[in-house]
Design an enzyme around this catalytic site. Structure first.
Site, mmCIF file in Angstrom:
data_model
loop_
_atom_site.group_PDB
_atom_site.id
_atom_site.type_symbol
_atom_site.label_atom_id
_atom_site.label_comp_id
_atom_site.label_asym_id
_atom_site.label_seq_id
_atom_site.Cartn_x
_atom_site.Cartn_y
_atom_site.Cartn_z
ATOM 1 N N GLU A 147 0.827 -1.219 0.000
ATOM 2 C CA GLU A 147 0.000 0.000 0.000
ATOM 3 C C GLU A 147 0.851 1.254 0.000
ATOM 4 O O GLU A 147 1.141 1.804 1.066
ATOM 5 C CB GLU A 147 -0.911 0.028 1.232
ATOM 6 C CG GLU A 147 -2.031 -0.973 1.208
ATOM 7 C CD GLU A 147 -3.012 -0.779 2.366
ATOM 8 O OE1 GLU A 147 -2.773 0.071 3.242
ATOM 9 O OE2 GLU A 147 -4.032 -1.489 2.386
ATOM 10 N N GLU B 276 -6.251 -7.588 -0.356
ATOM 11 C CA GLU B 276 -6.575 -7.367 1.063
ATOM 12 C C GLU B 276 -7.885 -6.596 1.174
ATOM 13 O O GLU B 276 -8.088 -5.620 0.473
ATOM 14 C CB GLU B 276 -5.441 -6.547 1.694
ATOM 15 C CG GLU B 276 -5.564 -6.324 3.178
ATOM 16 C CD GLU B 276 -4.464 -5.406 3.721
ATOM 17 O OE1 GLU B 276 -3.267 -5.655 3.464
ATOM 18 O OE2 GLU B 276 -4.820 -4.429 4.394
HETATM 19 C C1 IDC Z 1 -2.740 -3.308 10.548
HETATM 20 C C2 IDC Z 1 -2.873 -4.428 11.550
HETATM 21 C C3 IDC Z 1 -2.501 -3.921 12.925
HETATM 22 C C4 IDC Z 1 -1.132 -3.284 12.871
HETATM 23 C C5 IDC Z 1 -1.077 -2.217 11.781
HETATM 24 C C6 IDC Z 1 0.300 -1.646 11.610
HETATM 25 O O1 IDC Z 1 -4.167 -4.958 11.500
HETATM 26 O O2 IDC Z 1 -2.523 -4.979 13.849
HETATM 27 O O3 IDC Z 1 -0.827 -2.695 14.111
HETATM 28 O O4 IDC Z 1 -1.455 -2.782 10.555
HETATM 29 O O5 IDC Z 1 1.195 -2.649 11.286
HETATM 30 C C7 IDC Z 1 -4.002 -1.969 5.818
HETATM 31 C C8 IDC Z 1 -2.645 -2.565 5.851
HETATM 32 C C9 IDC Z 1 -2.510 -3.525 6.989
HETATM 33 C C10 IDC Z 1 -3.212 -2.988 8.245
HETATM 34 C C11 IDC Z 1 -4.718 -2.963 7.928
HETATM 35 C C12 IDC Z 1 -5.583 -2.519 9.109
HETATM 36 O O6 IDC Z 1 -2.258 -3.168 4.622
HETATM 37 O O7 IDC Z 1 -1.141 -3.730 7.242
HETATM 38 O O8 IDC Z 1 -2.972 -3.877 9.281
HETATM 39 N N1 IDC Z 1 -4.926 -2.096 6.784
HETATM 40 O O9 IDC Z 1 -5.254 -1.244 9.503
HETATM 41 N N2 IDC Z 1 -4.502 -1.210 4.875
HETATM 42 C C13 IDC Z 1 -5.732 -0.797 5.258
HETATM 43 C C14 IDC Z 1 -6.015 -1.365 6.468
#
Ligand code: IDC
Length: 310
Positions: free
Chosen positions: A145, A233
């Site tokens: 992302e 995702e």
């Molecule tokens: C989130 C995880 C969370 C973590 C955070 C940072 O769920 O536990 O603390 O990342 O590492 C994304 C990302 C994905 C995110 C997820 C939710 O690709 O890594 O995971 N998210 O926030 N894009 C949109 C949402």
């Protein structure tokens, strides 16, 4: 039992922007993304993947290897990198033995621009593509992302360096390219697509309680222009991975994706204390045998969604 991979084998992107097998049959894949492989490596084992294949009917697993977070690939030491590559390797190996497709995800996030660790990405994908060149079930996702301070021109420049490196080893694997604004701006990719290769798909991510009609319209417009799109995702909750499970907005999304044969992977396999996690925090099972009480609401719901594709 025949899996999708047993049935369709290696896939490619066809002229309409769909994933298809060698006969031209369009194939939509559905599965789950791991959480950060540094934090939750324990789920990457044969029994777990076999369980998810047989009981949840996933046909693809995404291995999310964070690059710039605690113990990320680019910020940890060499020993850590070695460890991560071993987790990726067992993920790919078990997926292959089990007839699952597998996505190797270079999970940029905090490092918002993929150019930041480009040299490490080049080395990583050179190694992965040489190791897995003969595997028809492997996909490479080159930047999860891209977000703040990152333009489509930056991503395109990055992609046009990484893709030839992959292709020098692996001629056929489908490559997934992230898009600006946390993989939402398909319109920017449409306006100026990557030209060095055409066996590519552009990545769309959505979190249904945050991203609704406006983003669905971006997707519709891209599909109308035959842009190849894959959802590596998605979440049923808020974009921060927390908040409420919004089944009705997610169903809106999935209906649209299904109509267009777009595959999707749900975020995330872990027992982290957050809505998007599949398992509740006190569930410490890593090899299957999950009861309903082990599952969070989105996961329990998604299990029923996956059963539709049996
Ligand atoms: C989130 C995880 C969370 C973590 C955070 C940072 O769920 O536990 O603390 O990342 O590492 C994304 C990302 C994905 C995110 C997820 C939710 O690709 O890594 O995971 N998210 O926030 N894009 C949109 C949402």
């Amino acid at each position: 039992m025949k899996t999708k991979y047993d049935k369709y084998g290696a896939l490619h992107v066809d002229r309409n922007g769909k994933l298809a097998d060698h006969n031209g049959t369009v194939v939509a894949l559905h599965g789950y993304s791991t959480h950060n492989l540094s934090w939750y490596p324990d789920y990457v084992n044969r029994e777990f993947l076999e369980y998810m294949r047989d009981k949840w009917h996933i046909d693809c697993i995404r291995l999310a290897m964070y690059t710039d977070e605690e113990d990320g690939y680019c910020v940890g030491d060499d020993a850590n990198r070695q460890k991560l590559k071993e987790v990726v390797d067992r993920g790919v190996r078990f997926a292959t033995e089990l007839g699952l497709y597998v996505i190797i995800d270079w999970h940029i996030l905090q490092d918002s621009n993929p150019l930041m660790y480009k040299d490490m990405a080049l080395d990583f994908f050179r190694e992965m593509s040489s190791k897995y060149a003969a595997y028809g079930n492997v996909f490479y996702e080159i930047c999860n992302e891209p977000n703040v301070n990152c333009t489509w021109a930056d991503i395109k420049a990055y992609a046009e360096e990484v893709i030839p490196v992959i292709r020098s080893n692996d001629k056929y694997a489908v490559i997934f390219v992230g898009t600006p604004k946390w993989s939402q701006r398909l319109d920017e990719a449409c306006a100026d697509p990557v030209t060095v290769d055409d066996n590519l798909m552009y990545v769309l991510h959505f979190y249904a309680d945050t991203h609704r009609d406006e983003l669905r319209q971006v997707y519709r417009d891209a599909i109308a222009k035959k842009l190849p799109v894959f959802v590596t995702e998605f979440g049923t909750c808020r974009a921060d991975g927390a908040g409420d499970h919004n089944a009705s907005e997610t169903e809106e999304w999935l209906k649209l994706l299904d109509e267009n044969d777009t595959g999707y992977m749900m975020w995330n396999i872990s027992n982290r204390d957050e809505t998007s996690a599949s398992f509740v925090p006190d569930c410490d099972k890593y090899t299957g045998g999950y009861e309903l009480s082990d599952l969070r609401e989105p996961a329990a719901w998604y299990k029923t969604v996956l059963a539709r594709f049996m």
